[in-house]
Scaffold this motif. Sequence first.
Motif, PDB file in Angstrom:
ATOM      1  N   ASN A 165       0.821  -1.200   0.000  1.00  0.00           N
ATOM      2  CA  ASN A 165       0.000   0.000   0.000  1.00  0.00           C
ATOM      3  C   ASN A 165       0.864   1.262   0.000  1.00  0.00           C
ATOM      4  O   ASN A 165       1.750   1.408   0.824  1.00  0.00           O
ATOM      5  CB  ASN A 165      -0.916  -0.028   1.244  1.00  0.00           C
ATOM      6  CG  ASN A 165      -1.752   1.219   1.352  1.00  0.00           C
ATOM      7  OD1 ASN A 165      -2.319   1.640   0.361  1.00  0.00           O
ATOM      8  ND2 ASN A 165      -1.819   1.787   2.526  1.00  0.00           N
ATOM      9  N   HIS A 166       0.614   2.148  -0.956  1.00  0.00           N
ATOM     10  CA  HIS A 166       1.412   3.368  -1.083  1.00  0.00           C
ATOM     11  C   HIS A 166       0.579   4.618  -0.812  1.00  0.00           C
ATOM     12  O   HIS A 166       0.918   5.700  -1.276  1.00  0.00           O
ATOM     13  CB  HIS A 166       2.014   3.455  -2.488  1.00  0.00           C
ATOM     14  CG  HIS A 166       2.892   2.293  -2.825  1.00  0.00           C
ATOM     15  ND1 HIS A 166       4.128   2.083  -2.263  1.00  0.00           N
ATOM     16  CD2 HIS A 166       2.684   1.249  -3.667  1.00  0.00           C
ATOM     17  CE1 HIS A 166       4.669   0.978  -2.760  1.00  0.00           C
ATOM     18  NE2 HIS A 166       3.807   0.444  -3.596  1.00  0.00           N
ATOM     19  N   SER A 167      -0.531   4.481  -0.094  1.00  0.00           N
ATOM     20  CA  SER A 167      -1.433   5.611   0.123  1.00  0.00           C
ATOM     21  C   SER A 167      -0.769   6.725   0.911  1.00  0.00           C
ATOM     22  O   SER A 167      -0.082   6.488   1.906  1.00  0.00           O
ATOM     23  CB  SER A 167      -2.693   5.154   0.852  1.00  0.00           C
ATOM     24  OG  SER A 167      -3.473   4.358  -0.001  1.00  0.00           O
ATOM     25  N   ILE A 168      -0.983   7.955   0.434  1.00  0.00           N
ATOM     26  CA  ILE A 168      -0.506   9.134   1.146  1.00  0.00           C
ATOM     27  C   ILE A 168      -1.510   9.517   2.221  1.00  0.00           C
ATOM     28  O   ILE A 168      -1.157  10.013   3.284  1.00  0.00           O
ATOM     29  CB  ILE A 168      -0.287  10.301   0.150  1.00  0.00           C
ATOM     30  CG1 ILE A 168       0.784   9.910  -0.879  1.00  0.00           C
ATOM     31  CG2 ILE A 168       0.101  11.589   0.869  1.00  0.00           C
ATOM     32  CD1 ILE A 168       0.824  10.804  -2.086  1.00  0.00           C
ATOM     33  N   VAL A 169      -2.794   9.258   1.944  1.00  0.00           N
ATOM     34  CA  VAL A 169      -3.868   9.600   2.876  1.00  0.00           C
ATOM     35  C   VAL A 169      -3.757   8.735   4.133  1.00  0.00           C
ATOM     36  O   VAL A 169      -3.663   7.514   4.055  1.00  0.00           O
ATOM     37  CB  VAL A 169      -5.246   9.395   2.199  1.00  0.00           C
ATOM     38  CG1 VAL A 169      -6.375   9.499   3.209  1.00  0.00           C
ATOM     39  CG2 VAL A 169      -5.443  10.416   1.083  1.00  0.00           C
ATOM     40  N   THR A 170      -3.758   9.372   5.296  1.00  0.00           N
ATOM     41  CA  THR A 170      -3.688   8.648   6.580  1.00  0.00           C
ATOM     42  C   THR A 170      -5.021   8.670   7.317  1.00  0.00           C
ATOM     43  O   THR A 170      -5.216   7.919   8.273  1.00  0.00           O
ATOM     44  CB  THR A 170      -2.603   9.243   7.494  1.00  0.00           C
ATOM     45  OG1 THR A 170      -2.893  10.633   7.700  1.00  0.00           O
ATOM     46  CG2 THR A 170      -1.219   9.094   6.869  1.00  0.00           C
ATOM     47  N   GLU A 171      -5.929   9.546   6.889  1.00  0.00           N
ATOM     48  CA  GLU A 171      -7.270   9.592   7.478  1.00  0.00           C
ATOM     49  C   GLU A 171      -8.262  10.111   6.450  1.00  0.00           C
ATOM     50  O   GLU A 171      -7.880  10.765   5.472  1.00  0.00           O
ATOM     51  CB  GLU A 171      -7.294  10.465   8.738  1.00  0.00           C
ATOM     52  CG  GLU A 171      -6.990  11.924   8.509  1.00  0.00           C
ATOM     53  CD  GLU A 171      -7.075  12.748   9.794  1.00  0.00           C
ATOM     54  OE1 GLU A 171      -7.019  12.173  10.890  1.00  0.00           O
ATOM     55  OE2 GLU A 171      -7.206  13.981   9.667  1.00  0.00           O
ATOM     56  N   ASN A 230     -15.437  14.676  12.088  1.00  0.00           N
ATOM     57  CA  ASN A 230     -15.850  13.756  11.028  1.00  0.00           C
ATOM     58  C   ASN A 230     -14.722  12.893  10.483  1.00  0.00           C
ATOM     59  O   ASN A 230     -14.894  12.244   9.458  1.00  0.00           O
ATOM     60  CB  ASN A 230     -16.483  14.546   9.871  1.00  0.00           C
ATOM     61  CG  ASN A 230     -17.763  15.232  10.304  1.00  0.00           C
ATOM     62  OD1 ASN A 230     -18.373  14.850  11.295  1.00  0.00           O
ATOM     63  ND2 ASN A 230     -18.160  16.252   9.574  1.00  0.00           N
ATOM     64  N   THR A 231     -13.566  12.910  11.146  1.00  0.00           N
ATOM     65  CA  THR A 231     -12.427  12.156  10.616  1.00  0.00           C
ATOM     66  C   THR A 231     -12.425  10.721  11.118  1.00  0.00           C
ATOM     67  O   THR A 231     -12.903  10.431  12.221  1.00  0.00           O
ATOM     68  CB  THR A 231     -11.092  12.817  11.006  1.00  0.00           C
ATOM     69  OG1 THR A 231     -11.012  12.919  12.430  1.00  0.00           O
ATOM     70  CG2 THR A 231     -10.960  14.201  10.387  1.00  0.00           C
ATOM     71  N   ILE A 232     -11.893   9.840  10.281  1.00  0.00           N
ATOM     72  CA  ILE A 232     -11.677   8.441  10.653  1.00  0.00           C
ATOM     73  C   ILE A 232     -10.314   8.037  10.096  1.00  0.00           C
ATOM     74  O   ILE A 232      -9.971   8.410   8.965  1.00  0.00           O
ATOM     75  CB  ILE A 232     -12.807   7.528  10.115  1.00  0.00           C
ATOM     76  CG1 ILE A 232     -12.636   6.083  10.626  1.00  0.00           C
ATOM     77  CG2 ILE A 232     -12.896   7.555   8.588  1.00  0.00           C
ATOM     78  CD1 ILE A 232     -13.831   5.177  10.338  1.00  0.00           C
ATOM     79  N   SER A 233      -9.528   7.346  10.885  1.00  0.00           N
ATOM     80  CA  SER A 233      -8.190   6.948  10.431  1.00  0.00           C
ATOM     81  C   SER A 233      -8.286   5.952   9.282  1.00  0.00           C
ATOM     82  O   SER A 233      -9.317   5.300   9.092  1.00  0.00           O
ATOM     83  CB  SER A 233      -7.406   6.326  11.587  1.00  0.00           C
ATOM     84  OG  SER A 233      -7.986   5.078  11.964  1.00  0.00           O
ATOM     85  N   TYR A 234      -7.203   5.835   8.523  1.00  0.00           N
ATOM     86  CA  TYR A 234      -7.161   4.888   7.407  1.00  0.00           C
ATOM     87  C   TYR A 234      -7.437   3.472   7.922  1.00  0.00           C
ATOM     88  O   TYR A 234      -8.261   2.752   7.351  1.00  0.00           O
ATOM     89  CB  TYR A 234      -5.781   4.955   6.738  1.00  0.00           C
ATOM     90  CG  TYR A 234      -5.619   4.006   5.570  1.00  0.00           C
ATOM     91  CD1 TYR A 234      -6.004   4.383   4.282  1.00  0.00           C
ATOM     92  CD2 TYR A 234      -5.079   2.738   5.743  1.00  0.00           C
ATOM     93  CE1 TYR A 234      -5.868   3.513   3.209  1.00  0.00           C
ATOM     94  CE2 TYR A 234      -4.937   1.855   4.683  1.00  0.00           C
ATOM     95  CZ  TYR A 234      -5.326   2.248   3.417  1.00  0.00           C
ATOM     96  OH  TYR A 234      -5.196   1.385   2.367  1.00  0.00           O
ATOM     97  N   GLY A 235      -6.795   3.085   9.025  1.00  0.00           N
ATOM     98  CA  GLY A 235      -7.008   1.762   9.613  1.00  0.00           C
ATOM     99  C   GLY A 235      -8.421   1.570  10.111  1.00  0.00           C
ATOM    100  O   GLY A 235      -9.022   0.499   9.931  1.00  0.00           O
ATOM    101  N   GLY A 236      -8.972   2.619  10.739  1.00  0.00           N
ATOM    102  CA  GLY A 236     -10.349   2.568  11.225  1.00  0.00           C
ATOM    103  C   GLY A 236     -11.337   2.402  10.084  1.00  0.00           C
ATOM    104  O   GLY A 236     -12.318   1.657  10.198  1.00  0.00           O
TER     105      GLY A 236
END
Length: 307
Positions: free
Chosen positions: A2-8, A87-93
């Motif tokens: 996974n190369h995603s820049i987005v963390t949330e 309204n944020t949720i982490s990438y893992g969440g």
Amino acid sequence: MNHSIVTEFLILGLTKRPELQGILFIVFLFIYLVAFLGNLLIVIAIIYNTTLHTPMYVLLLALAIVDIICTTTIIPKMLSSMLTSSNTISYGGCMSQLFFFTWSLGAEMVLFTTMAYDRYVAICFPLHYSTIMNYYMCVALLSIVMAIAVTNSWVHTGLILRLTFCGPNTINHFFCEIPPLLALSCSSVKANEVMLYVADITLAVGDFTLTCISYGFIIAAILRIRTAAGKKKAFSTCSSHLIVVSLYYSPVIYTYIRPASSYTFERDKVVAALYTLVTPTLNPIVYSFRNKEMQAGIRRVFSFLKH
């Protein structure tokens, strides 16, 4: 890898209008409490009452557990966002929410088919019911449900994890569902769309067809009942089951059978609410609370709690 820049991710929710947040919070808190407590009551009643330890009620128990997991995966986070305006949720969440929701979606569809088969055997082959739907058959059916649900969830979540999210990170939905995530990906989503289409045809359309065939045989058997009261009772049960099943399958098939480019999220959020919020709330009422044996089991639970 996974190369995603987005963390949330930022989840927009059902509406952007702040004046509606308070009303929606009350409505969805009520829906969640009805769904959670209703299904929990079914779980306790079936476990507590040995008279309900039959295939029909074991499948109802499984459905109630799936509905609790489905609503708990989505609604508490949504209510928290409404209350705190965070309204944020982490990438893992987000990936965890996606996995458990996709699991419950697959499990519910296969369970509906399994329950329809159980009723088909009970009504069309009443003398052979205990032989066909024995302990081993029940375990086998539930194992198949679990295997299909886990496989479905792993495949879709794994394919999402392979995507790259490099921004924007705003999910135009009230939870992390596959279609809005595909719309945010800056890498190819062709494999995801193909697997969604395959899953929709095999799971949603396939299970819905098998369920309808089972009820078709059931209705044919009902028509052979000589008393009008017997026909009315059986038709009432079948029709209510079919309404709930149709309410579940129709929006699921509509949502997942289209390519990512054709999603209209404002409308799709309302459609998604049918199979994520409405059906899990209706299931206890339609499948259990109208059943006399279930009512007696619930009364025994309350009687035990009083003492």
